[in-house]
Structures are given as structure tokens and as C-alpha cells.
Design a protein around this motif. Structure first.
Motif, PDB file in Angstrom:
ATOM      1  N   LYS A 195       0.849  -1.201   0.000  1.00 26.80           N
ATOM      2  CA  LYS A 195       0.000   0.000   0.000  1.00 26.80           C
ATOM      3  C   LYS A 195       0.876   1.238   0.000  1.00 26.80           C
ATOM      4  O   LYS A 195       2.080   1.151  -0.267  1.00 26.80           O
ATOM      5  N   VAL A 202      -3.014   9.451  15.574  1.00 26.94           N
ATOM      6  CA  VAL A 202      -2.623   9.268  14.176  1.00 26.94           C
ATOM      7  C   VAL A 202      -2.685  10.606  13.440  1.00 26.94           C
ATOM      8  O   VAL A 202      -3.711  11.284  13.455  1.00 26.94           O
ATOM      9  N   PHE A 243      -1.767  11.372   9.357  1.00 26.96           N
ATOM     10  CA  PHE A 243      -1.454  10.544   8.190  1.00 26.96           C
ATOM     11  C   PHE A 243      -1.765  11.368   6.947  1.00 26.96           C
ATOM     12  O   PHE A 243      -2.919  11.696   6.695  1.00 26.96           O
TER      13      PHE A 243
HETATM   14  C1  BMA Z   1      -2.368   2.609   7.874  1.00 27.88           C
HETATM   15  C2  BMA Z   1      -3.342   2.903   6.769  1.00 27.88           C
HETATM   16  C3  BMA Z   1      -4.031   4.247   6.964  1.00 27.88           C
HETATM   17  C4  BMA Z   1      -4.429   4.515   8.395  1.00 27.88           C
HETATM   18  C5  BMA Z   1      -3.282   4.180   9.327  1.00 27.88           C
HETATM   19  C6  BMA Z   1      -3.614   4.414  10.805  1.00 27.88           C
HETATM   20  O1  BMA Z   1      -1.957   1.275   7.816  1.00 27.88           O
HETATM   21  O2  BMA Z   1      -4.292   1.901   6.718  1.00 27.88           O
HETATM   22  O3  BMA Z   1      -5.166   4.291   6.148  1.00 27.88           O
HETATM   23  O4  BMA Z   1      -4.754   5.886   8.512  1.00 27.88           O
HETATM   24  O5  BMA Z   1      -2.903   2.838   9.148  1.00 27.88           O
HETATM   25  O6  BMA Z   1      -4.635   3.564  11.249  1.00 27.88           O
END
Ligand code: BMA
Length: 320
Positions: free
Chosen positions: A138, A265, A267
Motif C-alpha cells: 500500500k 494518528v 497521516f
Molecule cells: C495505515 C493505513 C491508513 C491509516 C493508518 C492508521 O496502515 O491503513 O489508512 O490511517 O494505518 O490507522
């Protein structure tokens, strides 16, 4: 409130689930693009089935008065796209032509998260290029130009419990990706980015090299904390990192980043360049969307001043 080079624009989230025109559990991690005098956010909306789709919201100033497009831009369709059965997540948008953008996103299914690409010219319709990297992978983002005739895609496979940022190259088609390599490794141990890392926003071209905002994860008492860090990549061959800040540059410091569906978080999946500033849109606690800005020069200074490679890695010949 300011944490390092970034300043939060508001003292509250920019967009919350209550703003979304469908029943939403969460709205977060937007890709971002400027088009025809508007800022478009490609928002990850988690609907109440628990599955995510991508919806576009538009605003003239990029801060308020968001209007949502009626239809989702990307939504799961089991028949047509079985690898999106469990949702479309976390878009990162790169302009590749005068009116052509590539959207990298996570296609999530029972087989795990995979990297998918789609092409658009208007953010109303998309042409899916399909799943281009298999699970578990990802956090993909494309560079806006080619290098020696090859497109470069950053991505984050999970390999034997390790989660580093990798690159892959493609000739013109953007479909076949090969010649992978590690660009930035997770740092291990108690580092803020020791447990896992992944690309944040698509790389930003600067006169000091490509600036990469990435996320790093550390566990505190069994709970992950997501923060953001900075690296600079070689201007001509961004398969090579030239500097990496030791300290994080942005972390969950205010209530809506610390409390939510996934606490602690921040992100990011997208930035805008406005004059000499970078506007960074980000998901807060996997629940809402925030906006923080920084001077581009302060970000590149931050990497150079805090460059861990200068002080340790490079002298010892270690890849950090
Ligand atoms: C990561 C992704 C993000 C998410 C983050 C915190 O692995 O899946 O989409 O914001 O984790 O949970």
C-alpha cells in the motif's frame, strides 16, 4: 499551535463525518489536487458498513465551504473489481499531463491490501488501470516526471514483517512495474519510525532534491503512534536518498489527532504548493481531516539540519 515547521490552520478539523452527505463513520486521508481554481480533496469515506470509498469535496479557498460531488469517485464493486471488495482507500494524486492525473490507491480485499492505479482528466470519472502490485502492499505514490524514460512509483510492501519504502520502475505504460529496490528502511528499535514507514504525499520537487513526507510508526504501550517525517531524494535519480531527518516533523498533538477511531494518528496523502508554502492535508485519528502549513524552505532546512545520514549513517556506510 505549532509542532516543528508545520502550523495548524484551524483549531479544529477541516472536515468531519457530519459534513459528508452520506452516513459516514469516518472521513480521512485525502489525496489533493488543484483544478480550475478549486481545491479538490479525494476523501476516504468509511461508510457504516465499515468499508471505504473515495468521494470528492471541492472548495475555492481549500479551507472551508466544501461541497461534495453527488457520486463516489471510486467505490467497491465486487463483480467488476474483486480486489476492491473491502474498499478503496488512501488516494495519492500525481499530475502527469496538462489535463491528466494518476491516482494511486489501496485496493482492499480478502486477499489483503494491494496497490491500484486509475487515470482521470476531470475527477468525475476514472479509468482504472487495475491492481499493479499484489498484496500486501500500500502507500503508493507516483513521481510527476520520468527518469531515463521510466516512471517511478514509491510503495510499501510487507516483506517478512518488515515495512520499508520501496521504488519500482515502469516504461511508458504505467502498468508493468519492475526493478524494485529499497529507498528508505524502517529504522527499527525505539525510533519514532522504527516499526513501519510508508509514503505520505507524492514527492515535491525542490531546488535541493525531491522532498518526501512519509509516515512512521512506533508502538507506545502496545498502541501505534503515527507521525510524519522528511527525507530528500537525489534530484536526478530519486532511487537514492540524500538526507533523512532524525526527528519527526509533525505528530498527533491536539485533541482531534489524539482521540478518535484510531487514537494518535496523523497521516498525510497529499499536499498543495501555494507560493512558498506547502499545505498539508491529513487524516486525524482516522476520523477527520486536518490542514497544516509550512514554508517549503523550512521543510528542506529541517531535513538538512536534522540529517541523521550526515552524522551517523553516511560516515559508517550504513543505509538509514
Ligand atoms: C495505515 C493505513 C491508513 C491509516 C493508518 C492508521 O496502515 O491503513 O489508512 O490511517 O494505518 O490507522
Amino acid at each position: 499551535m505549532s509542532d516543528g515547521p508545520f502550523t495548524r490552520v484551524l483549531d479544529r478539523p477541516l472536515i468531519t463525518p457530519a459534513d459528508v452527505p452520506v452516513k459516514a463513520n469516518a472521513v480521512f486521508n485525502p489525496g489533493v489536487v488543484e483544478l480550475d481554481g478549486e481545491v479538490l480533496l479525494l476523501l476516504r469515506v468509511e461508510v457504516r458498513r465499515g468499508i471505504s470509498e473515495i468521494r470528492v469535496a471541492r472548495s475555492k479557498n481549500g479551507v472551508d465551504r466544501w461541497t461534495f460531488d453527488e457520486r463516489a469517485l471510486l467505490e467497491p464493486d465486487m463483480e467488476e473489481y474483486p480486489y476492491e471488495e473491502w474498499g478503496c482507500e488512501d488516494t495519492r494524486v500525481t499530475q502527469v499531463g496538462p489535463r491528466e492525473w494518476i491516482i494511486a490507491y489501496t485496493a482492499y480485499s480478502r486477499y489483503g491490501p494491494a496497490v491500484a492505479l486509475a487515470r482521470t482528466s476531470d475527477f468525475v470519472t476514472v479509468e482504472r488501470l487495475g491492481t499493479v502490485l499484489s498484496p500486501t502492499n500500500k502507500d503508493a505514490a507516483l513521481f510527476p516526471e520520468t527518469f531515463d524514460g521510466h516512471w517511478l512509483l514509491l510503495h510499501r510492501p510487507v516483506t517478512g514483517g518488515q515495512e520499508h519504502i520501496w521504488y519500482a520502475s515502469s516504461p511508458q505504460d504505467l502498468t508493468y512495474w519492475s526493478q524494485p529496490g529499497v529507498l528508505i528502511p524502517e529504522r527499527g528499535g525505539p525510533w519514532w519510525d522504527g516499526l513501519r514507514i510508508g509514503v505520505g504525499a507524492p514527492p515535491i520537487k525542490t531546488d535541493r532534491g525531491w522532498l518526501l513526507i512519509y509516515h512512521g510508526v512506533k508502538e507506545a504501550a502496545g498502541h501505534p503512534v503515527y507521525r510524519l517525517g522528511l527525507a530528500l531524494l537525489d534530484p536526478k535519480n530519486p532511487r537514492k536518498m540524500i538526507a533523512r531527518a532524525s526527528d519527526w516533523c509533525f505528530g498527533p498533538e491536539v485533541g482531534y489527532e489524539q482521540y478518535g477511531l484510531v487514537p494518535n494518528v496523523v497521516f498525510t496523502c497529499g499536499t498543495l504548493t501555494r507560493g512558498d508554502e506547502i499545505w498539508m492535508y491529513y487524516g486525524a485519528a482516522d476520523t477527520s481531516v486536518g490542514l497544516a502549513t509550512a514554508k517549503l524552505e523550512d521543510l528542506t532546512d529541517f531535513v538538512i539540519i536534522n540529517d541523521y545520514l550526515c552524522t551517523v549513517g553516511r560516515t559508517k556506510g550504513t543505509l538509514f
